[in-house]
Scaffold this motif. Sequence first.
Motif, PDB file in Angstrom:
ATOM      1  N   ALA A 154       0.814  -1.219   0.000  1.00  0.00           N
ATOM      2  CA  ALA A 154       0.000   0.000   0.000  1.00  0.00           C
ATOM      3  C   ALA A 154       0.845   1.264   0.000  1.00  0.00           C
ATOM      4  CB  ALA A 154      -0.917   0.002   1.218  1.00  0.00           C
ATOM      5  N   TYR A 163       6.114   2.938   6.452  1.00  0.00           N
ATOM      6  CA  TYR A 163       4.991   2.025   6.618  1.00  0.00           C
ATOM      7  C   TYR A 163       5.467   0.743   7.291  1.00  0.00           C
ATOM      8  CZ  TYR A 163       1.658   4.652   3.713  1.00  0.00           C
ATOM      9  OH  TYR A 163       0.786   5.582   3.205  1.00  0.00           O
ATOM     10  N   VAL A 166       6.027   1.107  11.002  1.00  0.00           N
ATOM     11  CA  VAL A 166       4.826   1.060  11.840  1.00  0.00           C
ATOM     12  C   VAL A 166       4.440  -0.382  12.137  1.00  0.00           C
ATOM     13  CG1 VAL A 166       2.349   1.519  11.924  1.00  0.00           C
ATOM     14  CG2 VAL A 166       3.911   3.269  11.065  1.00  0.00           C
ATOM     15  N   GLU A 169       6.872  -2.100  14.497  1.00  0.00           N
ATOM     16  CA  GLU A 169       6.641  -1.654  15.877  1.00  0.00           C
ATOM     17  C   GLU A 169       5.448  -2.387  16.475  1.00  0.00           C
ATOM     18  OE1 GLU A 169       8.161   0.029  18.107  1.00  0.00           O
ATOM     19  OE2 GLU A 169       9.839   0.463  16.763  1.00  0.00           O
ATOM     20  N   GLY A 170       4.405  -2.463  15.675  1.00  0.00           N
ATOM     21  CA  GLY A 170       3.181  -3.103  16.155  1.00  0.00           C
ATOM     22  C   GLY A 170       3.362  -4.593  16.411  1.00  0.00           C
TER      23      GLY A 170
ATOM     24  N   ARG B 136       1.639   8.586  16.614  1.00  0.00           N
ATOM     25  CA  ARG B 136       2.964   9.096  16.257  1.00  0.00           C
ATOM     26  C   ARG B 136       2.877  10.169  15.183  1.00  0.00           C
ATOM     27  NH1 ARG B 136       6.036   3.721  14.347  1.00  0.00           N
ATOM     28  NH2 ARG B 136       7.244   5.087  12.968  1.00  0.00           N
ATOM     29  N   LEU B 139       4.016  10.604  10.526  1.00  0.00           N
ATOM     30  CA  LEU B 139       3.252  10.167   9.357  1.00  0.00           C
ATOM     31  C   LEU B 139       2.202  11.210   9.041  1.00  0.00           C
ATOM     32  CD1 LEU B 139       2.560   6.482  10.424  1.00  0.00           C
ATOM     33  CD2 LEU B 139       3.928   7.162   8.444  1.00  0.00           C
ATOM     34  N   LYS B 140       1.927  11.353   7.769  1.00  0.00           N
ATOM     35  CA  LYS B 140       0.844  12.255   7.383  1.00  0.00           C
ATOM     36  C   LYS B 140      -0.486  11.526   7.599  1.00  0.00           C
ATOM     37  CE  LYS B 140       2.302  13.314   3.166  1.00  0.00           C
ATOM     38  NZ  LYS B 140       3.709  13.057   2.815  1.00  0.00           N
ATOM     39  N   ARG B 142      -2.938  11.027   5.779  1.00  0.00           N
ATOM     40  CA  ARG B 142      -3.269  10.142   4.660  1.00  0.00           C
ATOM     41  C   ARG B 142      -2.597   8.789   4.803  1.00  0.00           C
ATOM     42  NH1 ARG B 142      -5.882  13.235   0.581  1.00  0.00           N
ATOM     43  NH2 ARG B 142      -6.903  14.757   1.939  1.00  0.00           N
ATOM     44  N   ASP B 143      -1.350   8.819   5.275  1.00  0.00           N
ATOM     45  CA  ASP B 143      -0.603   7.579   5.390  1.00  0.00           C
ATOM     46  C   ASP B 143      -1.198   6.690   6.471  1.00  0.00           C
ATOM     47  OD1 ASP B 143       1.232   8.235   3.399  1.00  0.00           O
ATOM     48  OD2 ASP B 143       2.344   9.508   4.794  1.00  0.00           O
ATOM     49  N   SER B 146      -4.014   4.922   4.770  1.00  0.00           N
ATOM     50  CA  SER B 146      -3.727   3.813   3.835  1.00  0.00           C
ATOM     51  C   SER B 146      -3.142   2.617   4.560  1.00  0.00           C
ATOM     52  CB  SER B 146      -2.800   4.209   2.688  1.00  0.00           C
ATOM     53  OG  SER B 146      -2.221   5.444   2.862  1.00  0.00           O
ATOM     54  N   LEU B 147      -2.376   2.889   5.588  1.00  0.00           N
ATOM     55  CA  LEU B 147      -1.799   1.795   6.369  1.00  0.00           C
ATOM     56  C   LEU B 147      -2.911   0.930   6.958  1.00  0.00           C
ATOM     57  CD1 LEU B 147       0.988   0.889   6.989  1.00  0.00           C
ATOM     58  CD2 LEU B 147       1.256   2.897   8.430  1.00  0.00           C
ATOM     59  N   ALA B 150      -4.748  -0.950   4.249  1.00  0.00           N
ATOM     60  CA  ALA B 150      -3.948  -2.057   3.736  1.00  0.00           C
ATOM     61  C   ALA B 150      -4.067  -3.277   4.625  1.00  0.00           C
ATOM     62  CB  ALA B 150      -2.487  -1.633   3.625  1.00  0.00           C
ATOM     63  N   VAL B 167      -1.510  -2.832  13.634  1.00  0.00           N
ATOM     64  CA  VAL B 167      -1.236  -1.514  13.062  1.00  0.00           C
ATOM     65  C   VAL B 167      -1.522  -0.412  14.076  1.00  0.00           C
ATOM     66  CG1 VAL B 167      -1.914   0.138  11.297  1.00  0.00           C
ATOM     67  CG2 VAL B 167      -1.629  -2.264  10.704  1.00  0.00           C
ATOM     68  N   GLU B 169      -1.345  -0.548  17.277  1.00  0.00           N
ATOM     69  CA  GLU B 169      -0.247  -0.531  18.242  1.00  0.00           C
ATOM     70  C   GLU B 169       0.955   0.191  17.650  1.00  0.00           C
ATOM     71  OE1 GLU B 169       0.223  -1.190  21.328  1.00  0.00           O
ATOM     72  OE2 GLU B 169      -1.865  -1.824  21.593  1.00  0.00           O
ATOM     73  N   GLY B 170       1.242  -0.137  16.408  1.00  0.00           N
ATOM     74  CA  GLY B 170       2.394   0.470  15.754  1.00  0.00           C
ATOM     75  C   GLY B 170       2.237   1.961  15.537  1.00  0.00           C
ATOM     76  N   LEU B 171       1.005   2.420  15.568  1.00  0.00           N
ATOM     77  CA  LEU B 171       0.766   3.846  15.339  1.00  0.00           C
ATOM     78  C   LEU B 171       0.922   4.673  16.604  1.00  0.00           C
ATOM     79  CD1 LEU B 171      -2.290   3.791  12.902  1.00  0.00           C
ATOM     80  CD2 LEU B 171       0.009   4.659  12.438  1.00  0.00           C
TER      81      LEU B 171
END
Lengths: 177, 177
Positions: A154, A163, A166, A169-170, B136, B139-140, B142-143, B146-147, B150, B167, B169-171
Motif C-alpha cells: 500500500a 509504513y 509502523v 513496531e506493532g 505518532r 506520518l501524514k 493520509r498515510d 492507507s496503512l 492495507a 497496526v 499498536e504500531g501507530l
Amino acid sequence: MSTLRADAQRNLERVLDAATEVFAVSGPDASVDEIARRAGVGHATVFRRFPTKADLMYAVVERHVDELRSLAEKALASPDPGEAFFGFVRGAAELGMTLPGLQKCVVECGEKPGAAELEQLMDRIVSRAQRAGAVRRDLKPRDVGSLIRAALFAAPPEQWRSYLDVVLEGLKPAASR
Amino acid sequence: MSTLRADAQRNLERVLDAATEVFAVSGPDASVDEIARRAGVGHATVFRRFPTKADLMYAVVERHVDELRSLAEKALASPDPGEAFFGFVRGAAELGMTLPGLQKCVVECGEKPGAAELEQLMDRIVSRAQRAGAVRRDLKPRDVGSLIRAALFAAPPEQWRSYLDVVLEGLKPAASR
DNA sequence: AGTCAAACGGACTACCGAGTCCGCTTACGC
DNA sequence: GCGTAAGCGGACTCGGTAGTCCGTTTGACT
C-alpha cells in the motif's frame, strides 16, 4: 537438458527478462502481447514455451522467490532470532520494492512455485523470533507475513520504509512496548 | 427531482442494491451483466441510468462514503482525541468489513465522489490525535489511513481485528510504548 | 379508454486478451 | 551445400465485457 536450438534458447531468455520487467510494472494484468512485443518475438513464441500465461508468471515468480529464499537461509544462520527476523524483513522488502508489481503476481500465483519452501523458512524465522520474545505471539507466522506484505503493497514508492516501520513496531510484544 | 416514472424509480433502486451486493463481493471487476441479472433488469436499463460502469460504481461508493462520513462527524464531536481516533477506526472497519469488495472500489474510484470531504474529516481526526500525543507524528494523516486500509484489506475474513490491532499498536507514539 | 412519451430489454457492435494453427524460415548434423 | 526437424510469428478463433440501437411495452395523465 538444453536440447534447445540456439535461437530458441536466446528467445526464451529474452521472454523471461521481458516478462519480469513487464510483470514488475503492471502486475498480473500485464498482457502476453505486451511481453512478446517487449521481447521482440511473436506472442505464439511465448505460448510455445509457456502453455499458459500463468505458467509464464510462475517462471518469473520462481526466479524472484529463489533470491528471497537465499536471504531467508542467511537469516536462519544468524544467532540472534530477533535480529534475524527484523533484518530479513528489511532485506526482503528492499529486494521486493524494486519490482513492485511482482508482489501481486506472487499472491496471484497462490504460492505455486518453490514458494512453499520459502514459506516454511519464513515460518521458522518468525516462530523463532516469537519464542525469543522479539515478536508478539498472538499471530501465526503466516499472518505476520501478510501484514508486512500489505503495508509494503500500500505504500507510496518513497515511503515504504515508514509504513514497514509502523508494522514492525506493532509486531513487537506488549512487554517491549 | 423525482420526475422518474414509478417503474423506473423501482428499477433504479433494485440496480443500486444489486450493484452494492455484487461490488461488495467481486470488487470493481464485477460485470454489469451480473449486476443487471441480479437486479432482474436488462443491462441496457443499467446503462440508461449510469452511462458508464464507473458511474455506477461511483454511485454505490458514494452511499457507503456517506455512512463513513457520519461516523467521522460523530468522532470529531467526541472530546478525547485519542479515543475518537481509535473508536472511529474500529467503527469504520466494522462497517467496511461487511462489504469487503467495496474497499477496492473506493480505491479504484480515485476518491471521486463525496470522498474528498470524508478525507478532510479523517485528516482532522488523525491530526487532532497526533497533536494530543495519541498517534505518532512522523506520518501524514493520509498515510495513517492507507496503512490501516492495507491491513484490513489483506486480512483473512475472521481475523481483521488482530491485523488492525497490530497496526494501531504500531501507530502509537514511541513514548507510550 | 385512449394517447404518448418514458422506460424497457434483447440483439447488436466493438474491443481486448488468451490461446491455436499453419505456412514459412533457419539452425545444425551430415 | 543440403535435408530436415525445430522454431517462428502473423492471422486466426473464442470468450467475455462495455456500451448502443431500436422495436415493443407500460405508466401517467386526461
